[in-house]
Design an enzyme around this catalytic site. Structure first.
Site, short mmCIF file in Angstrom:
data_model
loop_
_atom_site.label_atom_id
_atom_site.label_comp_id
_atom_site.label_asym_id
_atom_site.label_seq_id
_atom_site.Cartn_x
_atom_site.Cartn_y
_atom_site.Cartn_z
N TYR A 1 -1.26 -1.41 10.68
CA TYR A 1 -1.48 -1.66 9.25
C TYR A 1 -0.34 -1.08 8.41
CZ TYR A 1 -3.43 -1.32 4.56
OH TYR A 1 -3.61 -1.41 3.20
N SER B 1 0.86 -1.18 0.00
CA SER B 1 0.00 0.00 0.00
C SER B 1 0.90 1.23 0.00
CB SER B 1 -0.89 0.00 1.25
OG SER B 1 -1.49 1.26 1.47
#
Length: 258
Positions: free
Chosen positions: A151, A138
């Site tokens: 995350y 990401s």
């Protein structure tokens, strides 16, 4: 006919990979927790493209889940030419206020299962001197993100792990690509409990299909890394190179505070 194994294949980016690769006449092994969704997708792709589709119903947060998946493909005598480690989830909020077990499961899925599956299938690819692995990271992996701390850290691991593997395995004819999407139109934000006010103030979301197209194009070119979603996401991924780290994190704290 090549065979691709896709984790998190029941929806979002994983499903988009399955549909795109099926259209390329790639046999598929689809892995996810939802048997109903996997069965429906497998039936659809078999009928549309006349390909072989195997499903493995498996929660990859479970201990030894990767071994279960690997043993299944070995028992079926399936050669995995493309491994796509797509499964993952996030969780929004201050670290001390979030469920601790969920943080551990996130690491188990985003990091441990990805490493374990890679470690099982990569040696076979190196022996054959052919094969590819796509790991989904990401743009969050390029810098620490308050309220997404576990995350973002997990995606930073995936980014660094994958780029190192790309260099290690290039001489053996095995491609490793890490894909770094920005906000993407999937169920991620619902599963991560992201407040609607933050979702709505973000940039226009990329579609899963756009992420897949960017990924497969980069893979064909032998790249190690691709940031999907256009110039804005490229800028976000690179901003930490030009600012002091404390400044970057302070700005992100204000940006991500609900």
């Amino acid at each position: 006919m090549p065979t691709a194994l896709i984790t998190g294949a029941s929806g979002g980016i994983g499903k988009a990979f399955a549909e795109k690769l099926a259209a390329r006449q790639t046999s598929l092994v689809l892995v996810a927790r939802s048997e109903d969704k996997l069965t429906q997708l497998a039936t659809q792709l078999r009928e549309q493209h006349k390909i072989q589709v195997e499903i493995i119903v498996q929660d990859l947060t479970e201990t030894d889940a990767a071994t279960t998946v690997f043993n299944h493909t070995q028992a079926k005598d399936l050669t995995i030419d493309l491994l796509i480690n797509n499964a993952g989830f996030g969780d929004y909020g201050e670290f001390i206020e979030r469920d601790g077990e969920k943080q551990i499961k996130m690491l188990q899925l985003n990091v441990i299962a990805l490493v374990d599956l890679t470690h099982k299938y990569l040696p076979l690819m190196r022996e054959r001197r052919s094969g590819n692995i796509i790991n989904i990271s990401s743009i969050a992996g390029f810098q620490p993100i308050p309220y997404f701390c576990v995350y973002a850290a997990s995606k930073a691991f995936v980014l660094n792990f994958s780029e190192a593997l790309w260099a290690e395995n290039k001489p053996y004819g095995v491609g490793i690509l890490v894909v770094c999407p920005g906000p993407t139109d999937t169920n991620f934000f619902v599963g991560a409990d992201v407040p609607e006010i933050l979702v709505n103030k973000g940039n226009k979301m990329t579609t899963p299909e756009e992420v897949v197209n960017d990924a497969l194009s980069a893979l064909d070119k032998g790249k190690s890394t691709v940031v999907s979603g256009g110039i804005v996401n490229e800028a976000i991924a690179n901003v930490s190179r030009f600012l002091p780290r404390e400044t970057t994190v302070s700005l992100l704290e204000k940006l991500f505070q609900a």
